[in-house]
Write an enzyme that holds these catalytic residues in place. Structure first.
Site, PDB file in Angstrom:
ATOM      1  CB  THR A   9      -0.076  -0.617 -14.947  1.00 22.52           C
ATOM      2  OG1 THR A   9       0.365  -0.538 -13.614  1.00 22.52           O
ATOM      3  CG2 THR A   9       0.115   0.713 -15.594  1.00 22.52           C
ATOM      4  CD  GLU A  25       3.859   1.919 -15.529  1.00 19.46           C
ATOM      5  OE1 GLU A  25       4.262   0.733 -15.489  1.00 19.46           O
ATOM      6  OE2 GLU A  25       3.110   2.411 -14.673  1.00 19.46           O
ATOM      7  CE  LYS A  64      10.088   6.386   3.962  1.00 18.36           C
ATOM      8  NZ  LYS A  64       8.782   5.915   3.524  1.00 18.36           N
ATOM      9  CD1 TRP A 104      14.647   5.095   4.909  1.00 19.93           C
ATOM     10  CD2 TRP A 104      14.903   4.651   2.734  1.00 19.93           C
ATOM     11  NE1 TRP A 104      14.135   6.162   4.210  1.00 19.93           N
ATOM     12  CE2 TRP A 104      14.291   5.916   2.873  1.00 19.93           C
ATOM     13  CE3 TRP A 104      15.165   4.168   1.456  1.00 19.93           C
ATOM     14  CZ2 TRP A 104      13.933   6.687   1.775  1.00 19.93           C
ATOM     15  CZ3 TRP A 104      14.811   4.928   0.364  1.00 19.93           C
ATOM     16  CH2 TRP A 104      14.196   6.185   0.519  1.00 19.93           C
TER      17      TRP A 104
HETATM   18  P1  ADP Z   1       1.836  -3.764 -11.900  1.00 18.11           P
HETATM   19  O1  ADP Z   1       1.978  -2.340 -12.263  1.00 18.11           O
HETATM   20  O2  ADP Z   1       0.541  -4.373 -12.274  1.00 18.11           O
HETATM   21  O3  ADP Z   1       2.276  -4.089 -10.494  1.00 18.11           O
HETATM   22  P2  ADP Z   1       4.250  -4.123 -13.296  1.00 18.11           P
HETATM   23  O4  ADP Z   1       4.841  -5.355 -13.849  1.00 18.11           O
HETATM   24  O5  ADP Z   1       4.168  -2.965 -14.184  1.00 18.11           O
HETATM   25  O6  ADP Z   1       2.852  -4.559 -12.802  1.00 18.11           O
HETATM   26  O7  ADP Z   1       5.013  -3.737 -11.944  1.00 18.11           O
HETATM   27  C1  ADP Z   1       6.251  -3.120 -12.004  1.00 18.11           C
HETATM   28  C2  ADP Z   1       6.878  -3.142 -10.638  1.00 18.11           C
HETATM   29  O8  ADP Z   1       7.034  -4.484 -10.167  1.00 18.11           O
HETATM   30  C3  ADP Z   1       8.271  -2.569 -10.621  1.00 18.11           C
HETATM   31  O9  ADP Z   1       8.260  -1.172 -10.550  1.00 18.11           O
HETATM   32  C4  ADP Z   1       8.854  -3.232  -9.372  1.00 18.11           C
HETATM   33  O10 ADP Z   1       8.478  -2.572  -8.187  1.00 18.11           O
HETATM   34  C5  ADP Z   1       8.212  -4.583  -9.360  1.00 18.11           C
HETATM   35  N1  ADP Z   1       9.138  -5.559  -9.945  1.00 18.11           N
HETATM   36  C6  ADP Z   1       9.155  -6.012 -11.206  1.00 18.11           C
HETATM   37  N2  ADP Z   1      10.156  -6.900 -11.371  1.00 18.11           N
HETATM   38  C7  ADP Z   1      10.804  -7.007 -10.183  1.00 18.11           C
HETATM   39  C8  ADP Z   1      11.947  -7.740  -9.709  1.00 18.11           C
HETATM   40  N3  ADP Z   1      12.609  -8.573 -10.477  1.00 18.11           N
HETATM   41  N4  ADP Z   1      12.312  -7.561  -8.424  1.00 18.11           N
HETATM   42  C9  ADP Z   1      11.635  -6.735  -7.616  1.00 18.11           C
HETATM   43  N5  ADP Z   1      10.570  -6.018  -8.001  1.00 18.11           N
HETATM   44  C10 ADP Z   1      10.156  -6.139  -9.271  1.00 18.11           C
END
Ligand code: ADP
Length: 550
Positions: free
Chosen positions: A186, A332, A444, A449
């Protein structure tokens, strides 16, 4: 303890394909190939070719724990690689070809890949990696016999030639279910990519957990499913494992992911449920508008990876009767965490507007995933729909650290063993998750927030805005203030004033962006998300009009 008297059978990924070949034998895998034609065969055929591939791997001296890389689009050969590599106890390392070449070279070396299977389209990329590749890495090109392209490196082998000579049955080995099965890096926003190393047990249980998603997501009952999400991204969200169990056709789009190509394939194959990131659905909606209809049989769209805007949900549901399911997860987490299908009895009578509002949230957890939110000191916060803090998870399909990266592992885990997601969230009493922001993207302002995600979603409702991102900009008085960067619909224009007027009844006054920039293109990451890191760099010298001292 009084031990139960039940067979102690290891949870093997190979058993999923064996089951499909037996009990789901006439369901099909349909693939648009890089060659352009459409290939189709049954799960029973897939199992036979996977057996051949397993023998070919062993003949190349691949065994337990060896890492075997793939660089390929979504197609039947990639599916075979998933099962054959894991099936013999080796580790299927899916490479994301959209990574920066330097990062690709890093992950191939860090993983110590011994073999690389690749689609012909990636031969130029392979050549560009040149001397950065391990010397002993063997390359196998996913092509038909006698079709080895000239651009293939010396010594490259042909996939179909290798598997063609092997037997089409196999007794899959049984071994410790905790053995690693697959590997996916990732891309963090800082530092090197981190390796998520799945096991047979985690994949098996994640797949069973996904069965709790079946009601309300269009997965069951003879469905045809289309993962637009690439097989090189987080187990393609579990579809290659759950589809064979359910007896669903699996439709693979190959390299062409534009709206028109995906539309045509869905139309021809009567795809009921399609899964991918919001960027893909933007292209799909544009195509549906152009044709004035949806693909035949299209009923569900699962959108994940980043937040889905209300405007997108409304268009799919109101104009085309396509039900939108919002999915949240992480590489993860194998990767599914939650989905937003409206299923509880108490939700049956919701007004259409309220249903849509519920779908903008990330939804309820699937079985095997547990969630909590914590404050800065790590204390648990109430699930009351109001309190928000860092989201932490644990479960059978969740990492307990990264592959050979102790520093990143230590940062990722809480002292009591939960994964720190880097997301800020609220959880309702009924278990519904709402993401507020990424920890690093939240704005912020004056000690309060502002959620960049909420602001983006509200702005996306503006008729002239096609795509947008909100980032924090430094401000002498408020610390940080929101800055909107937007790509406009073709032929449309907008100003900060009319965006303010549009947003004024949708967000608090103090949330209104201090400035807007219009761009022709927004940067995306290797997984198709808006890259706020790139935007922050691109606009590093920008000064908000409200922050100027003159
Ligand atoms: P990468 O690590 O390559 O960005 P991931 O799919 O592992 O790919 O990313 C995970 C992150 O993507 C999550 O922790 C979150 O921040 C974001 N994410 C995944 N799905 C959603 C969703 N439905 N809405 C908002 N954010 C999302």
């Amino acid at each position: 303890m009084l031990a139960g008297r039940m067979m102690d059978m290891p949870m093997m990924i190979s058993s999923i394909l064996e089951y499909a070949a037996d009990a789901r034998r006439d369901y099909e895998i349909v693939s648009r190939r890089t060659e352009g034609d459409v290939h189709r065969y049954t799960y029973a055929d897939a199992a036979r070719r996977t057996a051949r591939l397993a023998h070919a791997l062993r003949r190349l001296d691949i065994g337990y724990g060896d890492r075997v890389a793939t660089m390929a689009w979504n197609g039947y050969r990639h599916f075979e690689l998933y099962y054959a590599i894991s099936g013999i106890g080796a580790v299927c390392h899916t490479l994301n070809p959209r990574l920066h070449p330097g990062q690709l070279a890093y992950v191939i070396n860090h993983a110590r890949d011994r073999l690389l299977f690749l689609d012909v389209t990636f031969l130029p990329l392979l050549a560009a990696l040149g001397e950065h590749l391990p010397r002993d890495l063997r390359v196998i090109v996913l092509c038909d016999p006698g079709e080895m392209p000239e651009a293939a490196p010396p010594g490259a082998l042909c996939y179909e030639e290798r598997i063609g000579v092997e037997a089409d049955t196999i007794d899959w080995p049984q071994f410790d279910e905790r053995a690693a099965s697959s590997l996916c890096y990732t891309s963090g926003t800082t530092g090197n990519p981190k390796g998520v190393l799945y096991s047979h047990r985690s994949t098996f249980l994640h797949t069973l957990g996904m069965l709790t998603l079946v009601p309300g997501t269009g997965l069951g009952d003879n469905a045809a499913l289309l993962p637009v999400v690439p097989l090189f991204h987080a187990n393609a969200w579990g579809l290659p494992y759950i589809a064979p169990l359910l007896g669903a056709n699996l439709v693979f789009p190959g390299p062409r992911l534009d709206g028109k190509s995906v539309f045509d394939l869905m139309d021809a194959e009567k795809v009921r449920s399609a899964w991918g990131v919001p960027t893909v659905w933007l292209g799909m909606l544009a195509e549906m508008r152009r044709r004035g209809r949806k693909p035949d049989g299209f009923e569900y769209v699962l959108s994940g990876g980043s937040a889905v805007s209300r405007a997108m949900i409304e268009e799919f549901e109101r104009e085309y009767s396509v039900s939108v399911i919002h999915g949240w997860g992480m590489t993860e987490m194998s990767p599914v965490g939650t989905t937003s299908s409206v299923q509880l009895r108490s939700e049956a009578g919701l007004e259409p507007d309220d249903r849509i509002e519920r779908k903008t949230r990330q939804g309820r957890r699937m079985f095997t995933v547990e969630m909590r939110i914590v404050d800065e000191t790590g204390s648990a916060l109430a699930h009351d729909g109001v309190s928000f803090g860092e989201l932490q998870v644990r479960g059978h399909g969740v990492v307990d650290g990264y592959h050979s990266d102790e520093e990143a592992s230590a940062q990722a885990m809480s002292s009591d063993g939960w994964l720190r997601t880097g997301d800020v969230a609220r959880i309702d009493q009924d278990g519904t998750l709402t993401l507020v922001d990424r920890t690093k993207d939240v704005i912020k302002s004056g000690g309060e927030w502002i959620s960049s995600i909420d602001l983006e979603n509200a702005a996306l409702g503006h008729p002239a805005i096609a795509e947008c991102a909100v980032i924090a900009m430094p401000h002498p008085k408020w610390d940080e203030r929101p800055f909107l960067i937007a790509r406009l619909e073709e032929g449309r224009s907008a100003t900060l004033e009319d965006i303010h007027a549009f947003l004024s009844d949708k967000v608090a006054r103090w949330w209104l962006p201090d400035d807007v920039a219009f761009v022709d293109e927004l940067p995306h990451t290797a997984t198709g998300k808006l890259s706020k890191l790139d935007l922050r760099q691109q606009f590093a010298d920008h000064v908000l009009p409200t922050a100027r001292s003159d």
